[in-house]
Design a protein around this motif. Structure first.
Motif, short mmCIF file in Angstrom:
data_model
loop_
_atom_site.label_atom_id
_atom_site.label_comp_id
_atom_site.label_asym_id
_atom_site.label_seq_id
_atom_site.Cartn_x
_atom_site.Cartn_y
_atom_site.Cartn_z
N ARG A 59 0.86 -1.19 0.00
CA ARG A 59 0.00 0.00 0.00
C ARG A 59 0.90 1.25 0.00
O ARG A 59 1.77 1.39 0.86
CB ARG A 59 -0.90 0.05 1.23
CG ARG A 59 -1.75 1.33 1.24
CD ARG A 59 -2.57 1.49 2.49
NE ARG A 59 -3.63 0.50 2.60
CZ ARG A 59 -4.53 0.50 3.59
NH1 ARG A 59 -4.49 1.45 4.52
NH2 ARG A 59 -5.44 -0.44 3.66
N HIS A 99 1.15 5.08 0.76
CA HIS A 99 0.44 6.05 1.59
C HIS A 99 1.05 7.42 1.32
O HIS A 99 2.16 7.70 1.77
CB HIS A 99 0.62 5.64 3.08
CG HIS A 99 -0.01 6.60 4.05
ND1 HIS A 99 0.25 6.54 5.40
CD2 HIS A 99 -0.88 7.63 3.87
CE1 HIS A 99 -0.44 7.50 6.01
NE2 HIS A 99 -1.12 8.17 5.11
N GLU A 119 -3.26 -0.63 -3.93
CA GLU A 119 -3.93 0.08 -2.83
C GLU A 119 -3.22 1.39 -2.54
O GLU A 119 -2.02 1.41 -2.25
CB GLU A 119 -3.88 -0.81 -1.59
CG GLU A 119 -5.20 -0.87 -0.87
CD GLU A 119 -5.21 -1.94 0.20
OE1 GLU A 119 -6.07 -2.82 0.11
OE2 GLU A 119 -4.34 -1.90 1.10
N GLU A 131 -3.47 4.96 -0.21
CA GLU A 131 -4.10 5.73 0.86
C GLU A 131 -3.63 7.17 0.73
O GLU A 131 -2.45 7.43 0.49
CB GLU A 131 -3.69 5.15 2.23
CG GLU A 131 -4.12 6.02 3.40
CD GLU A 131 -3.93 5.37 4.76
OE1 GLU A 131 -3.85 4.12 4.83
OE2 GLU A 131 -3.88 6.12 5.76
N SER A 163 -3.52 10.91 2.78
CA SER A 163 -3.73 11.61 4.05
C SER A 163 -3.67 13.11 3.86
O SER A 163 -2.75 13.61 3.21
CB SER A 163 -2.62 11.25 5.05
OG SER A 163 -2.84 9.99 5.59
N ALA A 187 -7.50 6.97 -4.87
CA ALA A 187 -7.29 6.58 -3.46
C ALA A 187 -8.49 5.77 -2.97
O ALA A 187 -9.63 6.15 -3.18
CB ALA A 187 -7.10 7.81 -2.60
N ILE A 240 -8.45 4.65 0.32
CA ILE A 240 -8.53 4.95 1.75
C ILE A 240 -8.20 6.43 1.90
O ILE A 240 -7.17 6.90 1.41
CB ILE A 240 -7.52 4.11 2.57
CG1 ILE A 240 -7.75 2.62 2.30
CG2 ILE A 240 -7.63 4.39 4.07
CD1 ILE A 240 -6.76 2.00 1.39
N ASN A 258 -7.45 9.29 4.71
CA ASN A 258 -7.11 9.40 6.12
C ASN A 258 -7.25 10.84 6.60
O ASN A 258 -6.80 11.77 5.92
CB ASN A 258 -5.67 8.89 6.30
CG ASN A 258 -5.26 8.83 7.76
OD1 ASN A 258 -6.09 8.52 8.63
ND2 ASN A 258 -4.01 9.13 8.05
N SER A 290 -10.28 6.68 7.21
CA SER A 290 -9.32 6.30 8.25
C SER A 290 -9.08 7.51 9.14
O SER A 290 -9.28 8.66 8.71
CB SER A 290 -8.01 5.89 7.56
OG SER A 290 -6.96 5.81 8.49
#
Ligand code: KIV
Ligand code: ZN
Length: 406
Positions: free
Chosen positions: A96, A98, A136, A138, A140, A164, A166, A168, A201
Motif C-alpha cells: 500500500r 500512503h 492500494e 491511501e 492523508s 485513493a 482509503i 485518512n 481512516s
C-alpha cells in the motif's frame, strides 16, 4: 458480538519510530513486524522510504518477510517520493502506498509555500502515480482538523477521483475534541464518500490526551480504519495507543459493536517487546500494559478482588496476555520461578541461559525490593550482549528466546 470490521493500521515502525528515543535498527524492526503480524494487525506502516537508506531497507525487509499483512510505505506527493515508496514495496505480498500533503492554510503558507490550487494538483498527480504503482493507495490530508472543511473535502474528493481507496483524516497536532471530530468524519462521509467503497481512516495524536477518545468517536461516526501504535509511542505526546483502542472495543462491545482482527493476548508481549527494543518501558499506570494496570494495593480493593475480581477489574490480565501467575520475584526466588516467568513472558530460555541470567538476577534482587518483567527482559538482553547467553542473533537476544516470541 459480531459487527462492522475496523481495520487496525499500525504505525509503530513509522510514526512511532520517528519520535525521540524510539529509533530501531533493521533487525529490530523486522522482529517487531513479526510480532505485529502475530498480533493480527491489518496493516503495518513500515517506514518512510525516501527519508533514509535505513528506512528504505526496513520497508523492503518487512515487505519481504511479512506475507500475511498489508505493508504500507509513506511518501510525500513528489514523483520521486512516490516512486521510492513503490520501489521499497516491490517484494510485498500486499503493498500500500500512503501519500500525504498538508491541507491547512497554516501549513500551506508557512511549510509548503503553496496555494490551495497547487496542493490540489499535487494531490491529483501523486495519487494517480501511486495508483499506477500499487493496487492500494491511501491519501492523508495532514493537519486535517485545522483545515477549512470545504477545502479539505475538495482535496479528499480529488484524491478519490485519482484512485485513493482509503482517505485518512489526521489530527496531526492532537487538537480536536471527540464531538467535533465525529462531526468532521460525518461530513467527509456525506460529502466525499457517499455510497462508494471508500474507507475513511483516522490518525490521532495525543497532545491533549484525547487520541483514543477521538479515534473511538470517529469510528462511531463511520471511520473504518484506525491508525495507532504499540504503547502509544509517536511524535511528541504520541499516537493513539493500539492496545487501548482494541480493549475499549472489546470491553465495551455494548457501546462499540465493532470487530477487529487483533489477538488481544498478544498485546502485552508486543508492548514488552517494543519496550525492550527501544530501551524504555511504559509509565507504570499506563492503561492495559502498565505494570500497575492489574495491581491492587489498597486493603479494601484486595478484599474486593479476593471476593470477586469483577469488583475492581473490568478485564482479566490474561485477556491481554499479562501472565496469570503474579508470583512476586525477589531475592528469595529460585531458578525455577525465574524460568517459569520467562516462559510466561513468551521466551523459552535454555537451562544455560537461565544459569547466566540467574547470577545477574540475584545481584539485582539484592539491590531492588521487587523485580519487574521489564527488569527480567533487560537482564536477558544484557546477558546475551555479554555473551553469557550462548547463541545470539543480530538483535542481541538469544535465538531460542526470539524464536519463541515471534
Ligand atoms: O500526523 C500526521 O499527520 C501523519 C501523517 C503523515 C499521516 O503522521
Ligand atoms: Zn502522525
Amino acid at each position: 458480538m459480531a459487527g462492522t470490521r475496523i481495520a487496525i493500521f499500525d504505525t509503530t515502525l513509522r510514526d512511532g519510530e520517528q519520535s525521540p528515543g524510539c529509533s530501531m535498527n533493521l533487525a529490530e524492526k523486522v522482529r517487531l513486524a513479526h510480532q505485529l503480524e502475530n498480533l493480527g494487525v491489518d496493516i503495518i506502516e513500515a517506514g518512510f522510504p525516501i527519508a533514509s537508506e535505513g528506512d528504505f531497507a526496513a520497508v523492503a525487509a518487512v515487505a519481504r518477510e511479512c506475507r500475511n499483512v498489508t505493508v504500507a510505505a509513506l511518501c510525500r506527493t513528489s514523483a520521486q517520493d512516490v516512486l521510492k515508496a513503490a520501489a521499497a514495496l516491490r517484494g510485498a505480498a500486499r503493498p500500500r502506498i500512503h501519500t500525504f500533503v498538508a491541507t491547512s492554510d497554516l501549513h500551506l503558507e508557512y511549510k509548503l509555500r503553496k496555494t490551495r490550487a497547487e496542493v490540489i494538483e499535487m494531490t491529483r498527480r501523486a495519487v494517480a502515480l501511486a495508483s499506477d504503482c500499487a493496487e492500494e493507495v491511501e491519501f492523508s490530508a495532514e493537519d486535517a482538523t485545522r483545515s477549512q472543511v470545504d477545502y479539505l473535502c475538495e482535496v479528499l474528493a480529488v484524491a478519490v477521483e485519482a484512485g485513493a481507496k482509503i482517505i485518512n483524516i489526521p489530527d496531526t497536532v492532537g487538537y480536536t475534541m471527540p464531538g467535533e471530530f465525529s462531526q468532521l468524519i460525518a461530513t467527509v462521509r456525506e460529502r466525499v464518500v457517499g455510497d462508494r467503497d471508500i474507507k475513511i481512516s483516522v490518525h490521532c495524536h495525543n497532545d491533549l490526551g484525547l487520541a483514543v477518545a477521538n479515534s473511538l468517536a470517529a469510528i462511531a461516526a463511520g471511520a473504518r480504519q484506525v491508525e495507532c501504535t504499540i504503547n502509544g509511542i509517536g511524535e511528541r505526546a504520541g499516537n493513539a495507543s493500539l492496545e487501548e483502542i482494541v480493549m475499549a472495543m472489546k470491553v465495551r462491545s455494548d457501546k462499540l459493536p465493532y470487530d477487529n482482527s487483533i489477538d488481544t493476548q498478544q498485546l502485552y508481549p508486543a508492548s514488552q517487546l517494543l519496550s525492550e527494543i527501544i530501551g524504555f518501558s511504559v509509565q507504570p499506570n499506563k492503561a492495559i500494559v502498565g505494570r500497575n494496570a492489574f495491581a491492587h494495593e489498597a486493603g479494601i480493593h484486595q478484599h474486593g478482588m479476593i471476593s470477586n475480581p469483577l469488583c475492581y477489574e473490568i478485564m482479566t490480565p490474561e485477556s491481554v496476555g499479562v501472565p496469570a501467575n503474579r508470583l512476586v520475584l525477589g531475592k528469595h526466588s529460585g531458578r525455577h520461578a525465574l524460568a517459569l516467568r520467562y516462559e510466561e513472558l513468551g521466551y523459552s530460555p535454555r537451562a544455560e541461559d537461565i544459569e547466566a541470567v540467574y547470577k545477574r538476577f540475584t545481584k539485582l534482587a539484592d539491590r531492588k525490593k521487587r523485580i519487574y518483567d521489564q527488569d527480567l527482559i533487560a537482564l536477558l538482553s544484557a546477558a546475551s550482549r555479554s555473551n553469557d547467553v550462548l547463541s545470539c542473533d543480530a538483535a542481541g537476544v538469544s535465538n531460542t528466546a526470539v524464536a519463541a516470541r515471534v
